[in-house]
Design a protein around this motif. Structure first.
Motif, PDB file in Angstrom:
ATOM      1  N   ARG A   1       0.855  -1.190   0.000  1.00  0.00           N
ATOM      2  CA  ARG A   1       0.000   0.000   0.000  1.00  0.00           C
ATOM      3  C   ARG A   1       0.888   1.236   0.000  1.00  0.00           C
ATOM      4  O   ARG A   1       1.792   1.358   0.812  1.00  0.00           O
ATOM      5  CB  ARG A   1      -0.923   0.013   1.210  1.00  0.00           C
ATOM      6  CG  ARG A   1      -2.049  -1.009   1.092  1.00  0.00           C
ATOM      7  CD  ARG A   1      -2.828  -1.071   2.347  1.00  0.00           C
ATOM      8  NE  ARG A   1      -1.891  -1.549   3.365  1.00  0.00           N
ATOM      9  CZ  ARG A   1      -2.177  -1.736   4.613  1.00  0.00           C
ATOM     10  NH1 ARG A   1      -3.357  -1.472   5.067  1.00  0.00           N
ATOM     11  NH2 ARG A   1      -1.283  -2.174   5.460  1.00  0.00           N
ATOM     12  N   VAL A   2       0.598   2.151  -0.918  1.00  0.00           N
ATOM     13  CA  VAL A   2       1.389   3.374  -1.062  1.00  0.00           C
ATOM     14  C   VAL A   2       0.421   4.553  -1.051  1.00  0.00           C
ATOM     15  O   VAL A   2      -0.574   4.552  -1.772  1.00  0.00           O
ATOM     16  CB  VAL A   2       2.194   3.366  -2.381  1.00  0.00           C
ATOM     17  CG1 VAL A   2       2.930   4.682  -2.574  1.00  0.00           C
ATOM     18  CG2 VAL A   2       3.170   2.191  -2.405  1.00  0.00           C
ATOM     19  N   ARG A   3       0.721   5.547  -0.227  1.00  0.00           N
ATOM     20  CA  ARG A   3      -0.070   6.779  -0.233  1.00  0.00           C
ATOM     21  C   ARG A   3       0.545   7.699  -1.277  1.00  0.00           C
ATOM     22  O   ARG A   3       1.687   8.122  -1.148  1.00  0.00           O
ATOM     23  CB  ARG A   3      -0.091   7.448   1.132  1.00  0.00           C
ATOM     24  CG  ARG A   3      -0.920   8.759   1.100  1.00  0.00           C
ATOM     25  CD  ARG A   3      -1.246   9.286   2.463  1.00  0.00           C
ATOM     26  NE  ARG A   3      -2.250   8.508   3.148  1.00  0.00           N
ATOM     27  CZ  ARG A   3      -3.576   8.606   2.948  1.00  0.00           C
ATOM     28  NH1 ARG A   3      -4.040   9.439   2.066  1.00  0.00           N
ATOM     29  NH2 ARG A   3      -4.406   7.874   3.633  1.00  0.00           N
ATOM     30  N   VAL A   4      -0.219   7.982  -2.334  1.00  0.00           N
ATOM     31  CA  VAL A   4       0.223   8.860  -3.414  1.00  0.00           C
ATOM     32  C   VAL A   4      -0.236  10.274  -3.069  1.00  0.00           C
ATOM     33  O   VAL A   4      -1.427  10.507  -2.846  1.00  0.00           O
ATOM     34  CB  VAL A   4      -0.353   8.393  -4.767  1.00  0.00           C
ATOM     35  CG1 VAL A   4       0.009   9.371  -5.871  1.00  0.00           C
ATOM     36  CG2 VAL A   4       0.140   6.993  -5.095  1.00  0.00           C
ATOM     37  N   HIS A   5       0.722  11.191  -3.013  1.00  0.00           N
ATOM     38  CA  HIS A   5       0.460  12.596  -2.679  1.00  0.00           C
ATOM     39  C   HIS A   5       0.580  13.432  -3.945  1.00  0.00           C
ATOM     40  O   HIS A   5       1.594  13.356  -4.643  1.00  0.00           O
ATOM     41  CB  HIS A   5       1.481  13.108  -1.654  1.00  0.00           C
ATOM     42  CG  HIS A   5       1.485  12.345  -0.378  1.00  0.00           C
ATOM     43  ND1 HIS A   5       0.771  12.743   0.725  1.00  0.00           N
ATOM     44  CD2 HIS A   5       2.115  11.188  -0.018  1.00  0.00           C
ATOM     45  CE1 HIS A   5       0.966  11.886   1.718  1.00  0.00           C
ATOM     46  NE2 HIS A   5       1.778  10.934   1.282  1.00  0.00           N
ATOM     47  N   ASN A   6      -0.435  14.240  -4.220  1.00  0.00           N
ATOM     48  CA  ASN A   6      -0.396  15.137  -5.372  1.00  0.00           C
ATOM     49  C   ASN A   6      -0.126  16.554  -4.871  1.00  0.00           C
ATOM     50  O   ASN A   6      -1.006  17.202  -4.326  1.00  0.00           O
ATOM     51  CB  ASN A   6      -1.711  15.089  -6.155  1.00  0.00           C
ATOM     52  CG  ASN A   6      -1.683  15.997  -7.361  1.00  0.00           C
ATOM     53  OD1 ASN A   6      -0.668  16.614  -7.682  1.00  0.00           O
ATOM     54  ND2 ASN A   6      -2.810  16.077  -8.037  1.00  0.00           N
ATOM     55  N   GLN A   7       1.097  17.019  -5.080  1.00  0.00           N
ATOM     56  CA  GLN A   7       1.495  18.367  -4.664  1.00  0.00           C
ATOM     57  C   GLN A   7       1.971  19.174  -5.876  1.00  0.00           C
ATOM     58  O   GLN A   7       2.908  19.953  -5.783  1.00  0.00           O
ATOM     59  CB  GLN A   7       2.583  18.282  -3.596  1.00  0.00           C
ATOM     60  CG  GLN A   7       2.123  17.564  -2.355  1.00  0.00           C
ATOM     61  CD  GLN A   7       3.237  17.411  -1.334  1.00  0.00           C
ATOM     62  OE1 GLN A   7       4.424  17.497  -1.641  1.00  0.00           O
ATOM     63  NE2 GLN A   7       2.849  17.176  -0.099  1.00  0.00           N
ATOM     64  N   THR A   8       1.299  18.972  -7.009  1.00  0.00           N
ATOM     65  CA  THR A   8       1.742  19.587  -8.259  1.00  0.00           C
ATOM     66  C   THR A   8       1.070  20.919  -8.575  1.00  0.00           C
ATOM     67  O   THR A   8       1.592  21.685  -9.372  1.00  0.00           O
ATOM     68  CB  THR A   8       1.462  18.642  -9.439  1.00  0.00           C
ATOM     69  OG1 THR A   8       0.047  18.437  -9.529  1.00  0.00           O
ATOM     70  CG2 THR A   8       2.189  17.316  -9.286  1.00  0.00           C
ATOM     71  N   GLY A   9      -0.086  21.166  -8.006  1.00  0.00           N
ATOM     72  CA  GLY A   9      -0.863  22.343  -8.396  1.00  0.00           C
ATOM     73  C   GLY A   9      -1.901  22.008  -9.457  1.00  0.00           C
ATOM     74  O   GLY A   9      -2.722  22.850  -9.808  1.00  0.00           O
ATOM     75  N   TRP A  10      -1.867  20.794  -9.994  1.00  0.00           N
ATOM     76  CA  TRP A  10      -2.824  20.347 -11.007  1.00  0.00           C
ATOM     77  C   TRP A  10      -3.524  19.089 -10.515  1.00  0.00           C
ATOM     78  O   TRP A  10      -2.993  18.325  -9.710  1.00  0.00           O
ATOM     79  CB  TRP A  10      -2.123  20.052 -12.327  1.00  0.00           C
ATOM     80  CG  TRP A  10      -1.368  21.225 -12.856  1.00  0.00           C
ATOM     81  CD1 TRP A  10      -1.903  22.370 -13.383  1.00  0.00           C
ATOM     82  CD2 TRP A  10       0.042  21.395 -12.867  1.00  0.00           C
ATOM     83  NE1 TRP A  10      -0.906  23.237 -13.730  1.00  0.00           N
ATOM     84  CE2 TRP A  10       0.313  22.661 -13.432  1.00  0.00           C
ATOM     85  CE3 TRP A  10       1.124  20.604 -12.478  1.00  0.00           C
ATOM     86  CZ2 TRP A  10       1.590  23.152 -13.614  1.00  0.00           C
ATOM     87  CZ3 TRP A  10       2.393  21.088 -12.652  1.00  0.00           C
ATOM     88  CH2 TRP A  10       2.618  22.357 -13.215  1.00  0.00           C
TER      89      TRP A  10
END
Length: 131
Positions: A49-58
């Motif tokens: 299990r991997v927590r994917v973090h979206n910190q791109t602004g999109w």
């Protein structure tokens, strides 16, 4: 003789307790709006299990995780969902193959596609997409 009776009584008590546990009723369904934790256990004991973090602004529109031994991308894990910037999502990447090394591909609303090869999901718990 006394020891044998005690041992037999202990064995009978243990069997009764185990039998009661085996037939215990299933937990009640969660109330509306209540969150529950789902535990995924792989056959080999590795946590994929991997927590994917979206910190791109999109906003992330699609996310793929494919066994690095393959040459094609598996299905989009997000499906109809999206992952907005500033949010994260825990994904169980265990496909039953026993693989630990996967390639990641993320597609965003700005048209950018970010690909990362050879991510060992058995060794990481978080993966960050940043600008």
């Amino acid at each position: 003789m006394i020891r044998l009776k005690s041992a037999a009584l202990c064995a009978a008590a243990a069997a009764t307790a185990l039998g009661a546990m085996a037939f215990a009723p299933a937990p009640a369904a969660p109330a509306a709006g209540e969150k529950t934790a789902v535990i995924h256990v792989s056959r080999d004991g590795y946590n994929r299990r991997v927590r994917v973090h979206n910190q791109t602004g999109w906003t992330m529109l699609r996310f793929y995780a494919s066994d690095s031994r393959t040459t094609s991308w598996e299905e989009d894990i997000l499906g109809r969902r999206v992952l907005e910037s500033g949010r994260s999502l825990t994904i169980n990447i265990d496909d039953g193959s026993g693989a630990c090394v996967y390639d990641f591909r993320a597609e965003f609303t700005n048209g950018q596609v970010l690909t990362r090869m050879n991510v060992n999901v058995c060794q990481i718990a978080d993966y960050y997409y940043t600008r």
